[in-house]
Design a protein around this motif. Structure first.
Motif, short mmCIF file in Angstrom:
data_model
loop_
_atom_site.label_atom_id
_atom_site.label_comp_id
_atom_site.label_asym_id
_atom_site.label_seq_id
_atom_site.Cartn_x
_atom_site.Cartn_y
_atom_site.Cartn_z
N GLU A 36 0.82 -1.21 0.00
CA GLU A 36 0.00 0.00 0.00
C GLU A 36 0.86 1.26 0.00
N LEU A 37 2.05 1.18 0.59
CA LEU A 37 2.95 2.33 0.63
C LEU A 37 3.37 2.77 -0.77
N LEU A 38 3.49 1.79 -1.68
CA LEU A 38 3.89 2.12 -3.05
C LEU A 38 2.82 2.94 -3.75
N SER A 39 1.55 2.56 -3.53
CA SER A 39 0.44 3.31 -4.12
C SER A 39 0.38 4.72 -3.55
N LEU A 40 0.57 4.84 -2.24
CA LEU A 40 0.52 6.16 -1.60
C LEU A 40 1.67 7.04 -2.09
N GLY A 46 3.17 11.61 -8.09
CA GLY A 46 2.78 11.64 -9.49
C GLY A 46 3.64 10.74 -10.35
N ILE A 47 4.54 9.98 -9.71
CA ILE A 47 5.40 9.03 -10.41
C ILE A 47 4.67 7.70 -10.52
N SER A 48 4.92 6.98 -11.59
CA SER A 48 4.27 5.70 -11.81
C SER A 48 4.50 4.74 -10.63
N GLU A 49 3.45 4.04 -10.24
CA GLU A 49 3.58 3.04 -9.17
C GLU A 49 4.55 1.94 -9.57
N LYS A 50 4.63 1.68 -10.88
CA LYS A 50 5.55 0.65 -11.38
C LYS A 50 6.99 0.99 -11.04
N ALA A 51 7.33 2.27 -11.06
CA ALA A 51 8.69 2.69 -10.72
C ALA A 51 9.01 2.34 -9.27
N PHE A 52 8.03 2.55 -8.39
CA PHE A 52 8.23 2.21 -6.98
C PHE A 52 8.32 0.69 -6.80
N GLU A 53 7.54 -0.04 -7.57
CA GLU A 53 7.59 -1.50 -7.49
C GLU A 53 8.95 -2.03 -7.93
N ASN A 54 9.49 -1.46 -9.00
CA ASN A 54 10.79 -1.91 -9.50
C ASN A 54 11.93 -1.61 -8.53
N LYS A 58 15.21 -2.42 -2.86
CA LYS A 58 16.43 -2.67 -3.63
C LYS A 58 17.30 -1.42 -3.56
N PRO A 59 18.60 -1.57 -3.25
CA PRO A 59 19.47 -0.40 -3.14
C PRO A 59 20.07 0.07 -4.45
N GLU A 60 19.96 -0.74 -5.52
CA GLU A 60 20.64 -0.40 -6.76
C GLU A 60 19.96 0.76 -7.47
N LYS A 61 20.70 1.37 -8.39
CA LYS A 61 20.16 2.46 -9.20
C LYS A 61 19.07 1.92 -10.12
N SER A 62 18.10 2.76 -10.41
CA SER A 62 16.95 2.33 -11.20
C SER A 62 17.31 2.22 -12.68
N TYR A 63 16.39 1.56 -13.39
CA TYR A 63 16.56 1.38 -14.82
C TYR A 63 16.61 2.72 -15.55
N LEU A 64 15.74 3.66 -15.16
CA LEU A 64 15.73 4.97 -15.80
C LEU A 64 17.03 5.72 -15.56
N TYR A 65 17.58 5.53 -14.34
CA TYR A 65 18.84 6.18 -14.04
C TYR A 65 19.95 5.62 -14.94
N THR A 66 19.93 4.31 -15.13
CA THR A 66 20.92 3.67 -15.98
C THR A 66 20.81 4.20 -17.41
N LEU A 90 13.27 7.77 -5.00
CA LEU A 90 12.05 7.03 -4.70
C LEU A 90 11.98 6.67 -3.22
N PHE A 91 13.13 6.32 -2.65
CA PHE A 91 13.17 6.00 -1.22
C PHE A 91 12.79 7.23 -0.38
N ALA A 92 13.30 8.39 -0.76
CA ALA A 92 13.01 9.62 -0.02
C ALA A 92 11.52 9.94 -0.04
N ILE A 93 10.90 9.75 -1.20
CA ILE A 93 9.46 9.99 -1.32
C ILE A 93 8.70 9.01 -0.43
N GLN A 94 9.09 7.75 -0.50
CA GLN A 94 8.43 6.71 0.30
C GLN A 94 8.62 6.96 1.79
N ALA A 95 9.80 7.43 2.18
CA ALA A 95 10.06 7.74 3.59
C ALA A 95 9.15 8.85 4.08
N ASP A 96 8.91 9.85 3.25
CA ASP A 96 7.99 10.93 3.61
C ASP A 96 6.58 10.39 3.84
#
Length: 227
Positions: A36-40, A46-54, A58-66, A90-96
């Motif tokens: 539920e945190l990913l949806s919130l 305003g970022i896609s939920e899929k980005a949070f799911e990916n 996971k500590p690695e850099k995201s696909y978009l960053y690559t 994404l972690f910072a947003i989720q932490a908020d």
């Protein structure tokens, strides 16, 4: 209004931590926050939920960053660039989102470093759910229809990823039992602490190690589960 109380749960893969969290939330009639945190977070940013799911745990850099670093050669574009997503962002947003939810409602939160994010929350308790490897292996085999080797490999990989994620964002060991017992001892505020060891699940070497950990924690008593 008094501060909401929050239970954060870290868990070994296959230990049933999610199920325990759900049952606890239902028993206490409070909110349960996992995926539920990913949806919130997606709604907030305003970022896609899929980005949070990916990027989830996971500590690695995201696909978009690559992609962005590839497009701009070997140099990463500035962090503030709006189209670049890193797992850190994404972690910072989720932490908020976690902080906001913890100030508004009683809840159980699963993983995602919530225990560290809410370390200064006045009504917070953290649990670490674990179980013997053989029990977890059997459970994962049944849940995902895997053979012994596949289950073993999946457990090892998932636990390693969770541990790396936790260390990356908190600089702490994910399954540091000594730190957990020390935290309980500190919360006792001068009262005596007794630690009960489930000896039936431990080898002789593990029993000795547990005694060493409990002694180092400052707890006054060690008791076996058999009495």
């Amino acid at each position: 209004m008094s501060n909401p109380f929050v239970v954060t749960i870290n868990r070994q893969f296959g230990s049933g931590g999610r199920e325990i969290g759900k049952r606890l939330a239902k028993m206490l009639d409070i909110a349960y926050l996992d995926k539920e945190l990913l949806s919130l977070a997606a709604q907030k940013s305003g970022i896609s939920e899929k980005a949070f799911e990916n990027a989830d745990e996971k500590p690695e850099k995201s696909y978009l960053y690559t992609l962005s670093t590839t497009a701009y050669g070997n140099f990463a574009v500035p962090f503030s660039y709006p189209d670049v997503l890193t797992n850190d962002r994404l972690f910072a947003i989720q932490a908020d989102v976690i902080r906001k939810e913890a100030t508004e409602k009683n809840c159980v939160i699963i993983g995602r470093c919530a225990d560290d994010i809410l370390s200064d929350h006045p009504c917070h308790i953290n649990l670490f759910i674990h179980s013997p490897f053989e029990v977890r292996q059997k459970r994962i085999m049944e849940l995902y229809h895997l053979d012994v080797k596949q289950a073993k490999d999946l457990i090892a990989k998932t636990d390693k990823t969770r541990a790396s994620y936790y260390h990356f964002y908190t600089n702490q060991k994910w399954d540091d039992l000594l730190a957990e017992i020390k935290a309980v001892k500190a919360a006792c505020k001068g009262r005596l602490l007794k630690v009960i060891i489930e000896c039936c699940f431990l080898t002789d070497e593990e029993k000795i190690k547990m005694c060493e950990i409990v002694t180092a924690s400052g707890a006054e008593y060690i008791k076996t589960s058999t009495g």
